[in-house]
Design an enzyme around this catalytic site. Structure first.
Site, PDB file in Angstrom:
ATOM      1  N   THR A  13       0.812  -1.225   0.000  1.00 20.23           N
ATOM      2  CA  THR A  13       0.000   0.000   0.000  1.00 20.23           C
ATOM      3  C   THR A  13       0.840   1.267   0.000  1.00 20.23           C
ATOM      4  OG1 THR A  13      -1.780  -1.103   1.177  1.00 20.23           O
ATOM      5  CG2 THR A  13      -1.713   1.276   1.371  1.00 20.23           C
ATOM      6  N   SER A  55       1.282  -7.535  -1.374  1.00 22.59           N
ATOM      7  CA  SER A  55       2.005  -8.617  -0.693  1.00 22.59           C
ATOM      8  C   SER A  55       1.168  -9.872  -0.500  1.00 22.59           C
ATOM      9  CB  SER A  55       2.570  -8.135   0.639  1.00 22.59           C
ATOM     10  OG  SER A  55       1.555  -8.067   1.616  1.00 22.59           O
ATOM     11  N   SER A  56      -0.133  -9.795  -0.785  1.00 23.46           N
ATOM     12  CA  SER A  56      -0.939 -11.019  -0.738  1.00 23.46           C
ATOM     13  C   SER A  56      -0.479 -11.998  -1.820  1.00 23.46           C
ATOM     14  CB  SER A  56      -2.424 -10.689  -0.902  1.00 23.46           C
ATOM     15  OG  SER A  56      -2.613  -9.963  -2.101  1.00 23.46           O
ATOM     16  N   THR A  86       1.459  -4.905   4.011  1.00 22.79           N
ATOM     17  CA  THR A  86       1.232  -5.361   5.384  1.00 22.79           C
ATOM     18  C   THR A  86       0.629  -6.769   5.455  1.00 22.79           C
ATOM     19  OG1 THR A  86      -0.952  -4.316   5.429  1.00 22.79           O
ATOM     20  CG2 THR A  86       0.898  -3.013   6.250  1.00 22.79           C
ATOM     21  N   ASP A  87      -0.063  -7.193   4.391  1.00 23.37           N
ATOM     22  CA  ASP A  87      -0.793  -8.468   4.490  1.00 23.37           C
ATOM     23  C   ASP A  87       0.111  -9.633   4.891  1.00 23.37           C
ATOM     24  OD1 ASP A  87      -3.098  -7.174   3.817  1.00 23.37           O
ATOM     25  OD2 ASP A  87      -3.220  -7.940   1.768  1.00 23.37           O
ATOM     26  N   THR A 267      -0.998 -22.962  18.962  1.00 17.20           N
ATOM     27  CA  THR A 267      -2.350 -22.581  19.357  1.00 17.20           C
ATOM     28  C   THR A 267      -2.912 -21.555  18.383  1.00 17.20           C
ATOM     29  OG1 THR A 267      -3.741 -21.579  21.044  1.00 17.20           O
ATOM     30  CG2 THR A 267      -1.441 -20.866  21.015  1.00 17.20           C
ATOM     31  N   GLN A 268      -4.208 -21.657  18.134  1.00 16.85           N
ATOM     32  CA  GLN A 268      -4.846 -20.653  17.268  1.00 16.85           C
ATOM     33  C   GLN A 268      -5.202 -19.390  18.054  1.00 16.85           C
ATOM     34  OE1 GLN A 268      -9.297 -21.936  16.531  1.00 16.85           O
ATOM     35  NE2 GLN A 268      -7.998 -23.714  16.227  1.00 16.85           N
TER      36      GLN A 268
HETATM   37  N1  ASP Z   1      -2.814  -5.490   0.338  1.00 17.08           N
HETATM   38  C1  ASP Z   1      -1.726  -4.646   0.770  1.00 17.08           C
HETATM   39  C2  ASP Z   1      -0.441  -5.467   0.722  1.00 17.08           C
HETATM   40  O1  ASP Z   1      -0.229  -6.263   1.579  1.00 17.08           O
HETATM   41  C3  ASP Z   1      -1.975  -4.138   2.145  1.00 17.08           C
HETATM   42  C4  ASP Z   1      -0.950  -3.178   2.682  1.00 17.08           C
HETATM   43  O2  ASP Z   1       0.165  -3.038   2.213  1.00 17.08           O
HETATM   44  O3  ASP Z   1      -1.279  -2.506   3.693  1.00 17.08           O
HETATM   45  O4  ASP Z   1       0.326  -5.327  -0.194  1.00 17.08           O
END
Ligand code: ASP
Length: 333
Positions: A13, A55-56, A86-87, A267-268
């Site tokens: 992002t 990053s997904s 962040t993902d 553990t979850q």
């Molecule tokens: N979908 C974005 C990623 O992980 C989310 C982010 O960067 O906050 O690339």
């Protein structure tokens, strides 16, 4: 003395802008914006990967490239900043933490919840904090800088997809807090005990994730564990590591263990640890051969089980590696 950092920009992002399809990474945008961080105290070289990714979409091969690039440039820079979505940031931070064995320089991973081009972006402060952390000579580990906190990379988890406070390390103390002044919690920083000896993750490794839920999942996972393209598995059990004593699952774990396919029991629950024997319901898993992962995160577990494919360990050494505290990822009871 001026610090020289290598900044590796993977996407996320932070460097995105609006496109007709929604937010997407724009090549060249973040490098231009980052220029403001250069100063007499700080110089950096920036490497933008192509393509930049959400990053997904990250793969083990991408993580391997990142680890290899830091390993190759290790001697040439004082520290490293990885800019990432962040993902899956916690997965990459964990992978780096185990791959860069004997790390004696800072590697700081960061990103943001709002793009830098957004007027309220959290990206500026996250980058500033990451740069500052990456200039600390005595930070000898992979850390994650986010929303004014510095966290151990292999303990970090994405805990919020809506707030700026996107990350925490529920089972480990913070490494720093950034305010008007910075509180560096050096008493929690790792001390290096071995020379730098990176090992690259095996990009072909297949780790099976198994999230226990009441219902059919035990039998299903039992069947999946019998597949011969599974190299390792993570079981996310209940509470302190409890699971129903379902023969379909237990027999499959025993058979996998016998084949040399490790099954880590985590553990979850977000905070707390697997404690074999706290409840009788944890014993069958342990007897079947599932390895108690204490308070390790699933992200750290994936990294360890992936690295195992590159480390030449016999079954006993592999079990010792998986249950030992290797990079600060688990609390030894
Ligand atoms: N979908 C974005 C990623 O992980 C989310 C982010 O960067 O906050 O690339």
């Amino acid at each position: 003395m001026q610090k020289r950092l290598l900044v590796l920009y993977t996407g996320g992002t932070i460097g995105m802008d609006e496109t007709p399809d929604g937010l997407a990474p724009v090549p060249g945008l973040l490098p231009r914006l980052l220029e403001r961080f250069r100063s007499p105290a700080l110089d950096f070289e920036l490497r933008e990967y192509a393509p930049l990714i959400d990053s997904s979409a990250i793969t083990l091969a991408d993580m391997r490239t990142l680890c290899a690039d830091i390993a190759a440039e290790y001697e040439h820079f004082d520290g490293f900043v990885v800019i990432h979505g962040t993902d899956t940031m916690a997965y990459t931070a964990s992978m780096l933490a185990f791959a860069l064995r004997g790390l004696a320089k800072p590697v700081v991973v960061t990103g943001s919840q709002l793009p830098l081009v957004h007027p309220r972006s959290d990206g500026w402060s996250n980058l500033a904090d990451a740069f500052e952390a990456a200039c600390q000579d005595d930070l000898h580990e992979v850390a994650l800088a986010f929303d004014r906190l510095l966290l151990r990379g292999c303990r970090a988890r994405k805990v919020d997809a809506a707030a700026f406070a996107g990350f925490d390390s529920p089972n480990a103390p913070h490494l720093a807090r950034f305010g008007i002044s910075v509180d560096w919690y050096r008493e929690h920083w790792r001390r290096v005990t071995q020379p730098f000896a990176p090992v690259l993750p095996d990009a072909a490794r297949r780790v099976l994730p198994m999230l226990l839920m009441p219902g059919a999942s035990t039998a299903l996972f039992g069947r999946m564990l019998h597949e011969d393209d599974v190299d390792a598995a993570v079981l996310l059990s209940y509470g302190n590591g409890n699971a129903p004593a379902d023969p379909a699952l237990l027999d499959a774990i025993a058979a996998a263990t016998k084949r040399g396919v490790p099954v880590l029991n985590l553990t979850q629950v977000v905070r707390g640890a697997v404690e074999v024997g706290a409840y009788a319901a944890s014993q069958p898993l342990a007897r079947a051969g599932a390895l108690p992962g204490a308070d390790m995160t699933p992200e750290a577990a994936l990294a360890k089980l992936t690295l195992l494919g590159a480390l030449d360990l016999d079954a006993e050494a592999a079990r010792a590696y998986l249950t030992a505290n290797v990079a600060g990822e688990l609390t030894v009871a």
